[in-house]
Every structure is written in structure tokens, then in C-alpha cells.
Motif scaffolding. Structure first.
Motif, PDB file in Angstrom:
ATOM      1  N   MET A   1      21.510 -24.879 -10.585  1.00  0.00           N
ATOM      2  CA  MET A   1      21.183 -24.992 -11.987  1.00  0.00           C
ATOM      3  C   MET A   1      22.383 -25.510 -12.779  1.00  0.00           C
ATOM      4  N   ALA A   2      22.072 -26.295 -13.749  1.00  0.00           N
ATOM      5  CA  ALA A   2      23.141 -26.814 -14.600  1.00  0.00           C
ATOM      6  C   ALA A   2      23.508 -25.752 -15.639  1.00  0.00           C
ATOM      7  N   GLU A   3      24.788 -25.607 -15.890  1.00  0.00           N
ATOM      8  CA  GLU A   3      25.221 -24.635 -16.886  1.00  0.00           C
ATOM      9  C   GLU A   3      25.064 -25.219 -18.278  1.00  0.00           C
ATOM     10  N   LYS A   4      24.823 -24.323 -19.220  1.00  0.00           N
ATOM     11  CA  LYS A   4      24.689 -24.756 -20.606  1.00  0.00           C
ATOM     12  C   LYS A   4      26.072 -25.122 -21.150  1.00  0.00           C
ATOM     13  N   PRO A   5      26.165 -26.214 -21.874  1.00  0.00           N
ATOM     14  CA  PRO A   5      27.469 -26.529 -22.486  1.00  0.00           C
ATOM     15  C   PRO A   5      27.783 -25.517 -23.585  1.00  0.00           C
ATOM     16  N   LYS A   6      29.008 -25.104 -23.653  1.00  0.00           N
ATOM     17  CA  LYS A   6      29.403 -24.131 -24.666  1.00  0.00           C
ATOM     18  C   LYS A   6      29.609 -24.832 -26.004  1.00  0.00           C
ATOM     19  N   SER A   7      29.157 -24.171 -27.044  1.00  0.00           N
ATOM     20  CA  SER A   7      29.294 -24.728 -28.379  1.00  0.00           C
ATOM     21  C   SER A   7      30.749 -24.622 -28.840  1.00  0.00           C
ATOM     22  N   MET A   8      31.225 -25.657 -29.452  1.00  0.00           N
ATOM     23  CA  MET A   8      32.602 -25.669 -29.945  1.00  0.00           C
ATOM     24  C   MET A   8      32.666 -25.422 -31.442  1.00  0.00           C
ATOM     25  N   VAL A   9      31.505 -25.165 -32.053  1.00  0.00           N
ATOM     26  CA  VAL A   9      31.462 -24.995 -33.508  1.00  0.00           C
ATOM     27  C   VAL A   9      32.333 -23.823 -33.951  1.00  0.00           C
ATOM     28  N   LEU A  10      32.209 -22.699 -33.287  1.00  0.00           N
ATOM     29  CA  LEU A  10      32.980 -21.523 -33.684  1.00  0.00           C
ATOM     30  C   LEU A  10      34.484 -21.780 -33.584  1.00  0.00           C
ATOM     31  N   GLY A  11      34.904 -22.431 -32.511  1.00  0.00           N
ATOM     32  CA  GLY A  11      36.319 -22.740 -32.348  1.00  0.00           C
ATOM     33  C   GLY A  11      36.831 -23.695 -33.406  1.00  0.00           C
ATOM     34  N   VAL A  12      36.029 -24.688 -33.749  1.00  0.00           N
ATOM     35  CA  VAL A  12      36.426 -25.664 -34.766  1.00  0.00           C
ATOM     36  C   VAL A  12      36.516 -25.001 -36.139  1.00  0.00           C
ATOM     37  N   VAL A  13      35.537 -24.161 -36.458  1.00  0.00           N
ATOM     38  CA  VAL A  13      35.552 -23.461 -37.752  1.00  0.00           C
ATOM     39  C   VAL A  13      36.747 -22.516 -37.826  1.00  0.00           C
ATOM     40  N   ALA A  14      37.007 -21.790 -36.754  1.00  0.00           N
ATOM     41  CA  ALA A  14      38.156 -20.872 -36.743  1.00  0.00           C
ATOM     42  C   ALA A  14      39.468 -21.634 -36.918  1.00  0.00           C
ATOM     43  N   ALA A  15      39.589 -22.776 -36.254  1.00  0.00           N
ATOM     44  CA  ALA A  15      40.803 -23.587 -36.388  1.00  0.00           C
ATOM     45  C   ALA A  15      40.961 -24.098 -37.817  1.00  0.00           C
TER      46      ALA A  15
END
Length: 61
Positions: free
Chosen positions: A1-15
Motif C-alpha cells: 500500500m502506498a503511504e499517505k503524504p504528510k501535510s506540511m501545512v502545520l509546519g509551514v504555519v508554525a514556521a
């Protein structure tokens, strides 16, 4: 099974939030240093003063 890509939104907002707070603190430090060196007192605008106070008083999680 292919893994779901992790969202980077939280990291970008935190940065972005961290960078904004860091910029405000550095601006305050530099203005205090300039005022001390030149013996000039220029008050920060109320909005900037309130945001810095709120950021410093807010408990970190």
C-alpha cells in the motif's frame, strides 16, 4: 500500500508564526539598543507593544 503524504501545512504555519514573533522581538531589541545608544526614546506603536506583550505572556505548550 502506498503511504499517505504528510501535510506540511502545520509546519509551514508554525514556521511563519515563529518567524513573525522572532522578528517582533528582534525589532524591539534593536529599537531599545538604538534608543539607549542615542539617548532617544521613541515609543513603539500600541499594536506592536500589545502583540509583543501577548506573545511573552502566553504560556508555551
Amino acid at each position: 500500500m502506498a503511504e499517505k503524504p504528510k501535510s506540511m501545512v502545520l509546519g509551514v504555519v508554525a514556521a511563519a508564526v515563529f518567524a513573525g514573533l522572532g522578528r517582533m522581538v528582534i525589532q524591539k531589541i534593536l529599537s531599545d539598543r538604538a534608543a539607549r545608544d542615542h539617548h532617544v526614546t521613541v515609543p513603539l506603536d500600541e499594536e506592536t507593544r500589545a502583540r509583543i506583550s501577548d506573545a511573552l505572556r502566553r504560556p508555551s505548550k
